[in-house]
Scaffold this motif. Structure first.
Motif, short mmCIF file in Angstrom:
data_model
loop_
_atom_site.label_atom_id
_atom_site.label_comp_id
_atom_site.label_asym_id
_atom_site.label_seq_id
_atom_site.Cartn_x
_atom_site.Cartn_y
_atom_site.Cartn_z
N GLY A 1 17.42 -54.77 -47.91
CA GLY A 1 17.84 -56.17 -48.01
C GLY A 1 16.85 -57.10 -47.35
O GLY A 1 15.80 -56.69 -46.86
N THR A 2 17.19 -58.37 -47.33
CA THR A 2 16.32 -59.39 -46.74
C THR A 2 16.33 -59.25 -45.21
O THR A 2 17.38 -59.11 -44.61
CB THR A 2 16.79 -60.80 -47.14
N LYS A 3 15.12 -59.30 -44.63
CA LYS A 3 14.98 -59.19 -43.17
C LYS A 3 14.06 -60.28 -42.65
O LYS A 3 13.18 -60.76 -43.37
CB LYS A 3 14.43 -57.83 -42.76
N THR A 4 14.22 -60.61 -41.38
CA THR A 4 13.34 -61.55 -40.70
C THR A 4 12.19 -60.78 -40.06
O THR A 4 12.25 -59.55 -39.96
CB THR A 4 14.10 -62.31 -39.60
N LEU A 5 11.20 -61.49 -39.58
CA LEU A 5 10.08 -60.83 -38.91
C LEU A 5 10.55 -60.02 -37.69
O LEU A 5 10.17 -58.85 -37.56
CB LEU A 5 9.00 -61.85 -38.53
N PRO A 6 11.41 -60.56 -36.82
CA PRO A 6 11.86 -59.73 -35.69
C PRO A 6 12.60 -58.47 -36.14
O PRO A 6 12.49 -57.42 -35.49
CB PRO A 6 12.80 -60.66 -34.90
N GLU A 7 13.32 -58.54 -37.23
CA GLU A 7 14.04 -57.36 -37.72
C GLU A 7 13.11 -56.27 -38.22
O GLU A 7 13.47 -55.09 -38.22
CB GLU A 7 15.03 -57.76 -38.81
#
Length: 169
Positions: free
Chosen positions: A24-30
């Motif tokens: 799924g969609t993730k952020t940079l920290p994730e």
């Protein structure tokens, strides 16, 4: 040189980026996946490509067996490309790779870190006749030389400290 590089300042990444991943969609920290360091190999596979860059593919053959070793040292290593995730996943399966590969399609991430270029930028630094190898490699990727040259390879290093992401060296 390594000591001097380590002494360079960390640059905070203040922009919020989103990545399409198999989970799924993730952020940079994730993308750090619980670790404090993140290496992103900018794999040349642009939206118009039908296949990955042959040189990047050769490099990726060596990423796969090294992921467990860098993970053991508190580092997550992934690849990132601008092609849609479906294309990346199909190519990854064809090549037999298991490392994580994210799509930056629709994001400024590759542009902001200097690994993707607009058509105008490509025209500004390409003058005259291109070397024959550019035509050969772009054909292997299923694109034309101009489309091929909108992508560039490279490695970005990031550190996560107190919840903040920093671009490092």
């Amino acid at each position: 040189l390594a000591r001097q590089r380590r002494e360079l300042p960390w640059v905070p990444v203040e922009k919020e980026y989103r990545f399409e991943t198999a989970g799924g969609t993730k952020t940079l920290p994730e993308l750090f996946d619980g670790r404090t360091q993140l290496l992103i190999y900018h794999f040349m596979f642009g939206p118009a490509y039908e296949a990955g860059c042959p040189v990047c593919s050769s490099i990726a053959d060596n990423i796969n067996p090294n992921v467990p070793h860098v993970n053991a040292r508190d580092v997550t290593m992934i690849c990132a490309s601008r092609a849609p995730l479906e294309k990346l996943q199909a190519y990854k399966q064809r090549m037999g790779w298991t490392f994580d590969w994210v799509s930056t399609d629709g994001s400024d991430f590759n542009f902001d870190f200097g690994f993707s270029y607009t058509d105008e930028q490509v025209r500004s630094f390409v003058g005259g006749e291109l070397p024959p190898v550019i035509s050969e490699v772009s054909a292997a990727c299923g694109t034309d030389p101009a489309g091929y040259m909108t992508e560039g390879p490279g490695l970005s290093a990031f550190a996560l400290s107190d919840g903040d992401v920093h671009h490092t060296y």
